[in-house]
Design a protein around this motif. Structure first.
Motif, short mmCIF file in Angstrom:
data_model
loop_
_atom_site.label_atom_id
_atom_site.label_comp_id
_atom_site.label_asym_id
_atom_site.label_seq_id
_atom_site.Cartn_x
_atom_site.Cartn_y
_atom_site.Cartn_z
N ARG A 128 -1.74 -0.78 24.64
CA ARG A 128 -0.74 -1.78 24.22
C ARG A 128 -0.35 -2.67 25.40
O ARG A 128 -0.20 -3.89 25.24
N ASP A 129 -0.21 -2.07 26.59
CA ASP A 129 0.11 -2.87 27.78
C ASP A 129 -1.01 -3.86 28.09
O ASP A 129 -0.75 -5.02 28.44
N THR A 130 -2.25 -3.40 27.94
CA THR A 130 -3.39 -4.27 28.23
C THR A 130 -3.47 -5.40 27.21
O THR A 130 -3.75 -6.55 27.56
N ALA A 131 -3.23 -5.08 25.94
CA ALA A 131 -3.22 -6.12 24.91
C ALA A 131 -2.12 -7.13 25.19
O ALA A 131 -2.32 -8.34 25.04
N ALA B 180 -13.27 -11.99 20.44
CA ALA B 180 -14.50 -12.26 19.68
C ALA B 180 -14.45 -13.66 19.09
O ALA B 180 -15.46 -14.38 19.07
N SER B 181 -13.28 -14.07 18.63
CA SER B 181 -13.12 -15.41 18.06
C SER B 181 -13.36 -16.50 19.12
O SER B 181 -13.94 -17.54 18.83
N LEU B 182 -12.91 -16.23 20.35
CA LEU B 182 -13.13 -17.18 21.44
C LEU B 182 -14.62 -17.45 21.63
O LEU B 182 -15.04 -18.61 21.78
N PHE B 183 -15.43 -16.40 21.61
CA PHE B 183 -16.86 -16.57 21.82
C PHE B 183 -17.54 -17.23 20.62
O PHE B 183 -18.53 -17.95 20.79
N TYR C 76 -2.35 -2.87 15.20
CA TYR C 76 -2.72 -4.24 14.83
C TYR C 76 -2.70 -5.15 16.05
O TYR C 76 -3.60 -5.97 16.26
N TYR C 77 -1.67 -5.00 16.88
CA TYR C 77 -1.50 -5.82 18.08
C TYR C 77 -2.68 -5.65 19.04
O TYR C 77 -3.18 -6.63 19.61
N ILE C 78 -3.14 -4.41 19.20
CA ILE C 78 -4.26 -4.14 20.11
C ILE C 78 -5.57 -4.64 19.50
O ILE C 78 -6.38 -5.30 20.17
N GLN C 79 -5.80 -4.33 18.24
CA GLN C 79 -7.03 -4.77 17.59
C GLN C 79 -7.11 -6.30 17.53
O GLN C 79 -8.19 -6.88 17.64
N TYR C 80 -5.96 -6.94 17.37
CA TYR C 80 -5.93 -8.40 17.31
C TYR C 80 -6.37 -9.00 18.64
O TYR C 80 -7.05 -10.03 18.67
N ALA C 81 -6.02 -8.34 19.75
CA ALA C 81 -6.48 -8.83 21.06
C ALA C 81 -8.00 -8.78 21.13
O ALA C 81 -8.64 -9.73 21.60
N ALA D 94 -12.73 -1.20 16.83
CA ALA D 94 -12.45 -2.44 17.57
C ALA D 94 -13.06 -3.58 16.79
O ALA D 94 -14.21 -3.97 17.00
N PRO D 95 -12.34 -4.17 15.85
CA PRO D 95 -12.90 -5.18 14.95
C PRO D 95 -13.17 -6.52 15.63
O PRO D 95 -12.49 -6.90 16.57
N GLU D 96 -14.21 -7.21 15.14
CA GLU D 96 -14.54 -8.55 15.63
C GLU D 96 -13.69 -9.61 14.93
O GLU D 96 -13.48 -10.70 15.46
N THR D 97 -13.25 -9.31 13.73
CA THR D 97 -12.38 -10.23 12.99
C THR D 97 -11.23 -9.43 12.40
O THR D 97 -11.34 -8.23 12.18
N MET D 98 -10.13 -10.11 12.12
CA MET D 98 -8.95 -9.45 11.53
C MET D 98 -8.60 -10.20 10.24
O MET D 98 -8.60 -11.43 10.23
#
Length: 587
Positions: free
Chosen positions: A535-538, A474-477, A464-469, A583-587
């Protein structure tokens, strides 16, 4: 970057030999170039001077100084330092770090990947569960691990074939056939005592109903015909194995081989179709479902036995034919042909192993359950006996996955029908969480699968943590568009030099690491390396996002930071895809 640093070291060693400061015949040790543990020590470090000092007759720091002094010019390294007893630390230049964003933009989904077909071909055999029932959560770990390893190998240039070995000729399938046949009789009003060793899951009755719909009463016999004279079962004070074997023999006798095959194939076809469907829902696709029966019909079995015979590796004893496996490091010799003339499971292993290389693969990777530990020496011995290179045969053992509901461990038994299926797990926690959780730990370690954590929408849930990143970017754009602001890659690249904060630098370094982490995960057959990297990258992205303004930054800085976000999103998507996670665009 590691390759570039290794080239610097190699060239420096060559120069020192030419200068006569190192002996010409001095062998280069197996040194490492690895990430430093602390940013204060630079980005990479090597232990070459410590390993080479004694055979070179020099002090480690003295040798380190000589090596550093002979490093060639490079735009990729801004600083080199000698630390401690003689470690050489490298700091990567800022232009090199910033160039990562351009590389990600240019390569997109191919960032980190190597040229297809640039390395040897590999057949990866995984799952290969007996087709005698639905896949359970134990099979799921082998499926997630095997599929991820195949993806990683393909990404670093191997030609990969994904294979499922269908055990369609073994005793377990005969037990399934008899179980189906007895349920078929129950549906017709003929109740025969069900064997202790039979398969009791609801799916057996489902297969029986379909069989009865096709065949009617044609395969029916009386209860007395079926059970009269059979040895006692275990619950009757007898031996369950003898009982079920006698029941199989009785079914063959009453049905005849043609009708017995109809019952047998009904179970096989249903289970195999269910397995294919289940794997597809889990995002796992095999290129080949290889039939054990085909080993005999295609001649692999006979050819393997003949090859061993021609090489003098078989001998006769007690009416059976044995392979002299102890001559090749196995702990005991293996029966190939039983006294009754039937070939053994090991003979099938021989034929299957031979088939892999006769079909043109350069390497054979087996993904097996931890209970198959004995197969390692056995298959290596078989390879040598067949004249194959044992180094080209690789076996990865997958430890058991233990499922917990709260603090209660879920018991599983295929025959008792009380197991948790892979499909049930997917429905409860989702394919993404299941795929990720299965590969979070090394395949050689036991895995406690925490259902509650896998379902949680919190930072403690790594997937969840990674997908949320990814979704956050996507939300930013989307917000950018809503605000009527513009973004383009060229502007982002032009403004890259503005990315000077610590949070930005940490994130850039993480993106830079992706190709080497991919290589490490593939070479080590270790998808957990990729899982931990993601996870580190997220974490680096979330820290950057929380520390710095992005949409509200002035125009050029906004472009640069959005470019960094876009590159991060691409890297996260690339890594998640290798693990079979969306890799979802929304969560």
């Amino acid at each position: 970057m590691k390759e570039h640093l290794r080239e610097l070291v190699a060239q420096s060693l060559l120069d020192l030999r030419r200068q006569g400061r190192l002996p010409q015949d001095l062998a280069t040790p197996d040194y490492v170039i690895e990430r430093t543990r602390s940013r204060e020590h630079g980005d990479y470090a090597t232990n070459i001077a410590l390993l080479l000092a004694k055979p070179a007759g020099m002090k480690p720091r003295e040798l380190a100084e000589a090596l550093v002094a002979n490093f060639g010019e490079t735009q990729h390294v801004s600083k080199v330092e000698i630390a401690g007893p003689g470690f050489i630390n490298f700091r990567i230049s800022q232009p090199c770090r910033l160039a990562t964003v351009r590389r990600v933009f240019e390569l997109g989904a191919d960032y980190g990947r190597q040229s297809p077909g640039s390395r040897e071909s590999v057949t990866v055999e995984f799952v290969s569960a007996n087709p005698n029932g639905p896949l359970h959560v134990g099979h799921g770990r082998g499926a997630a691990y095997g599929a991820s390893v195949a993806n990683l190998l393909e990404a670093v240039g191997h030609t990969v074939q994904r294979e499922y070995y269908v055990n369609d000729a073994g005793r377990q399938m005969d037990i399934l056939a008899v179980s189906v046949w007895l349920r078929y009789h129950e549906l017709g009003g003929i109740n025969v005592r069900f064997p202790d060793n039979g398969y009791k899951g609801d799916y057996v009755s489902e297969i029986a109903r379909a069989l009865r719909a096709r065949e009617g009463d044609r395969l029916r016999h009386s209860a007395i015909e079926i059970s009269d004279g059979l040895p006692s079962d275990e619950s009757q004070g007898g031996d369950k194995e003898l009982h079920v074997d006698a029941l199989i023999a009785r079914a063959r006798q009453l049905l005849g081989e043609a009708d017995y095959r109809i019952v047998f194939d009904a179970g096989l076809a249903w289970c195999l179709a269910d397995i294919r469907n289940d794997l597809a829902g889990f995002g796992v696709v095999h290129d080949e479902f290889f039939s054990e029966r085909s080993l005999a019909t295609d001649g692999y079995l006979q050819r393997a036995i003949q090859m061993l015979r021609d090489q003098g590796h078989l001998f006769e004893q007690d009416g059976a034919t044995w392979f002299r496996a102890t001559s090749f490091g196995d702990d005991k010799d293996r029966v190939v042909i039983r006294e009754n003339g039937a070939t053994t499971y090991f003979a099938s292993d021989l034929g299957y192993l031979l088939s892999k290389f006769e079909r043109g693969f350069g390497r054979a990777l087996y993904v097996l359950g931890a209970d198959h530990h004995g197969y390692i020496a056995r298959l290596k011995a078989a390879a040598q006996g067949l004249g194959l290179d044992p180094a080209k045969i690789e076996i990865q053992l997958v430890q058991f996955a233990i499922l917990y509901r709260g603090t209660e461990r879920v018991q599983m038994s295929t025959r008792a029908g009380s197991f948790v299926t892979l499909r049930e797990l997917r429905e409860e926690v989702g394919t993404d969480a299941a795929r990720f959780f299965y590969v979070m730990r090394g395949n050689d370690q036991h895995l406690d699968f925490d259902l509650e954590l896998a379902k949680s929408h919190s930072n403690d849930n790594p997937v969840y943590y990674i997908q949320y990143a990814h979704a956050r970017i996507a939300s930013l754009f989307r917000q950018l568009k809503d605000k009527g602001l513009a973004y383009n890659d060229s502007a982002a690249l032009s403004a890259r030099s503005l990315l000077t904060s610590e949070a930005e630098d940490i994130l850039l370094v993480e993106l830079m690491r992706f190709p080497e982490m991919l290589e490490s995960a593939a070479n080590g057959r270790a998808p957990q390396v990729m899982a931990h990297y993601l996870r580190d990258t997220a974490a680096a992205f979330h820290a950057f996002y929380n520390a710095l303004p992005i949409l509200s930054a002035e125009d050029q800085l906004r472009q640069a930071r959005l470019g960094l976000c876009k590159a991060t999103q691409q890297v996260l998507a690339n890594g998640l895809a290798l693990l079979g996670v969306s890799a979802p665009e929304t969560m």
